[in-house]
Design a protein around this motif. Structure first.
Motif, short mmCIF file in Angstrom:
data_model
loop_
_atom_site.label_atom_id
_atom_site.label_comp_id
_atom_site.label_asym_id
_atom_site.label_seq_id
_atom_site.Cartn_x
_atom_site.Cartn_y
_atom_site.Cartn_z
N TYR A 29 0.83 -1.18 0.00
CA TYR A 29 0.00 0.00 0.00
C TYR A 29 0.88 1.24 0.00
CZ TYR A 29 -4.07 -2.83 1.31
OH TYR A 29 -5.08 -3.75 1.33
N GLN A 72 0.68 5.21 1.31
CA GLN A 72 -0.07 6.09 2.20
C GLN A 72 0.39 7.52 2.00
OE1 GLN A 72 0.17 5.23 6.43
NE2 GLN A 72 -1.72 6.34 6.83
N GLY A 88 -5.67 8.11 2.44
CA GLY A 88 -5.88 6.77 2.93
C GLY A 88 -4.81 5.80 2.46
N LEU A 89 -5.20 4.55 2.38
CA LEU A 89 -4.29 3.48 1.97
C LEU A 89 -4.70 3.03 0.57
CD1 LEU A 89 -4.40 1.47 5.31
CD2 LEU A 89 -2.56 2.95 4.52
N ASP A 131 -4.83 -0.63 -7.41
CA ASP A 131 -5.42 0.58 -7.99
C ASP A 131 -4.39 1.54 -8.60
OD1 ASP A 131 -7.54 0.42 -5.16
OD2 ASP A 131 -8.06 -0.13 -7.21
N PHE A 171 4.96 7.22 1.81
CA PHE A 171 5.14 6.22 2.85
C PHE A 171 4.55 4.91 2.32
CE2 PHE A 171 6.19 4.86 6.94
CZ PHE A 171 5.12 4.24 7.57
N LEU A 175 3.58 0.89 2.85
CA LEU A 175 3.25 -0.13 3.84
C LEU A 175 3.07 -1.48 3.18
CD1 LEU A 175 0.68 1.80 6.04
CD2 LEU A 175 2.73 0.68 6.92
N PHE A 232 0.30 -5.41 9.23
CA PHE A 232 1.15 -4.46 8.53
C PHE A 232 2.58 -4.45 9.07
CE2 PHE A 232 -1.63 -2.01 5.77
CZ PHE A 232 -2.89 -2.28 6.28
N GLN A 265 -15.27 8.49 3.69
CA GLN A 265 -15.17 8.51 5.15
C GLN A 265 -15.24 9.95 5.65
OE1 GLN A 265 -11.83 6.23 6.58
NE2 GLN A 265 -12.04 6.96 8.68
N ARG A 296 2.14 1.15 12.97
CA ARG A 296 1.48 0.47 11.86
C ARG A 296 -0.03 0.38 12.10
NH1 ARG A 296 4.73 -4.97 12.42
NH2 ARG A 296 6.13 -3.68 13.61
N PRO A 297 -0.84 0.36 11.04
CA PRO A 297 -2.29 0.17 11.23
C PRO A 297 -2.57 -1.21 11.83
CG PRO A 297 -1.79 0.96 9.02
CD PRO A 297 -0.49 0.56 9.64
N PHE A 309 -9.20 4.11 9.88
CA PHE A 309 -9.56 3.84 8.49
C PHE A 309 -10.69 2.81 8.44
CE2 PHE A 309 -6.14 6.01 6.38
CZ PHE A 309 -5.06 5.93 7.24
N LYS A 339 -10.76 -6.98 -3.88
CA LYS A 339 -9.80 -6.38 -2.98
C LYS A 339 -10.47 -5.41 -2.01
CE LYS A 339 -8.73 -2.95 -6.49
NZ LYS A 339 -9.52 -1.91 -5.83
N PHE A 396 -10.10 1.04 1.02
CA PHE A 396 -10.06 1.84 2.25
C PHE A 396 -10.66 3.22 2.05
CE2 PHE A 396 -7.59 -0.42 5.42
CZ PHE A 396 -6.97 -1.41 4.68
N GLY A 397 -11.20 3.78 3.14
CA GLY A 397 -11.57 5.18 3.18
C GLY A 397 -10.32 6.03 3.37
N THR A 398 -10.49 7.34 3.36
CA THR A 398 -9.36 8.25 3.39
C THR A 398 -8.85 8.55 4.80
OG1 THR A 398 -10.94 10.05 3.22
CG2 THR A 398 -9.83 9.38 1.19
N GLY A 399 -9.52 8.03 5.81
CA GLY A 399 -9.02 8.15 7.18
C GLY A 399 -9.62 9.32 7.94
#
Lengths: 112, 111
Positions: free
Chosen positions: A35, A37, A42-43, A59, A88, A90, A103, B6, B43-44, B89, B98, B101-104
């Motif tokens: 991913y 970031q 977002g991711l 994507d 960044f 991940l 992660f 989000q 990390r998430p 997120f 797949k 994710f949302g943008t946070g």
């Protein structure tokens, strides 16, 4: 200590150079992911691999390449074709595709 | 493909109050909705998830609700504490598609 290890943590490169980010896991997970970031975005999925010797574009795959020759390893190469590589990155893995993601600590790439 | 929105992007709440983060998704086939928490410099990590066969799931001070008709799901944190400060997120997926994710949301707990 089990988990996912990314290296290097910080990397500086000149524009036009290819860079390879390492991702290793000892969790015996089948699936691995990369991913990107960026603040406020977002991711975003770059590439993923559901099983060894197989991978698919996510994507934002343009300008990136991966390999999955071993179950434990999923390196990401940021090529000179990636127009905005500073970010960044991940790496993650899961027991199977779309399972809980574990992660790594991330790699921050800065292209000068 | 799936699109996840989000809101809000930032949220500040007094310690002890509740926080709510909302996400909407576009693909009605989506049936798996996890939430990840990323503390500063870390990390998430998955904190809670819900599948479409239930409308709500709780784990101590956190809960997630799902409205499949409206295609939205929310994270609720009660009795907030300083350690709840982080970026959260949401994500959605179905079958072999797949995860998107949302943008946070950057949550700040004010002591």
């Amino acid at each position: 200590d089990g988990g996912i290890t990314q290296s290097p943590k910080y990397l500086f490169r000149k524009e036009g150079q290819n860079v390879t980010l390492s991702c290793e896991q000892n969790l015996n997970h089948d699936a691995m992911y990369w991913y990107r970031q960026d603040p406020g975005q977002g991711l975003r999925l770059i590439y993923y691999s559901q099983i060894v010797n197989d991978f698919q574009k996510g994507d934002i795959a343009e300008g990136y390449s991966v390999s999955r020759e071993k179950k434990e390893s999923f390196p990401l190469t940021v090529t000179s074709a990636q127009k905005n590589p500073t970010a960044f990155y991940l790496c993650a893995s899961s027991i199977n595709f779309n399972g809980e993601l574990f992660f790594g600590e991330g790699s921050r790439l800065t292209v000068l | 493909g799936e699109n996840v929105e989000q809101h809000p992007s930032t949220l500040s709440v007094q310690e002890g109050d509740s926080a709510v983060i909302k996400c909407t998704y576009s693909d009605s086939a989506s049936n798996y909705f996890p939430w990840y928490k990323q503390e500063l410099g870390k990390r998430p990590q998955l904190i809670i998830d819900i599948r479409s066969n239930v409308g709500e799931k709780k784990d101590q001070r956190i809960a997630v609700t799902l409205n499949k008709t409206a295609k939205h799901f929310s994270l609720h944190i009660t009795e907030t504490q300083p350690e709840d400060s982080a970026v959260y997120f949401c994500a959605a997926s179905w079958g072999n598609e797949k995860l998107t994710f949302g943008t946070g949301t950057r949550l700040t707990i004010i002591p």
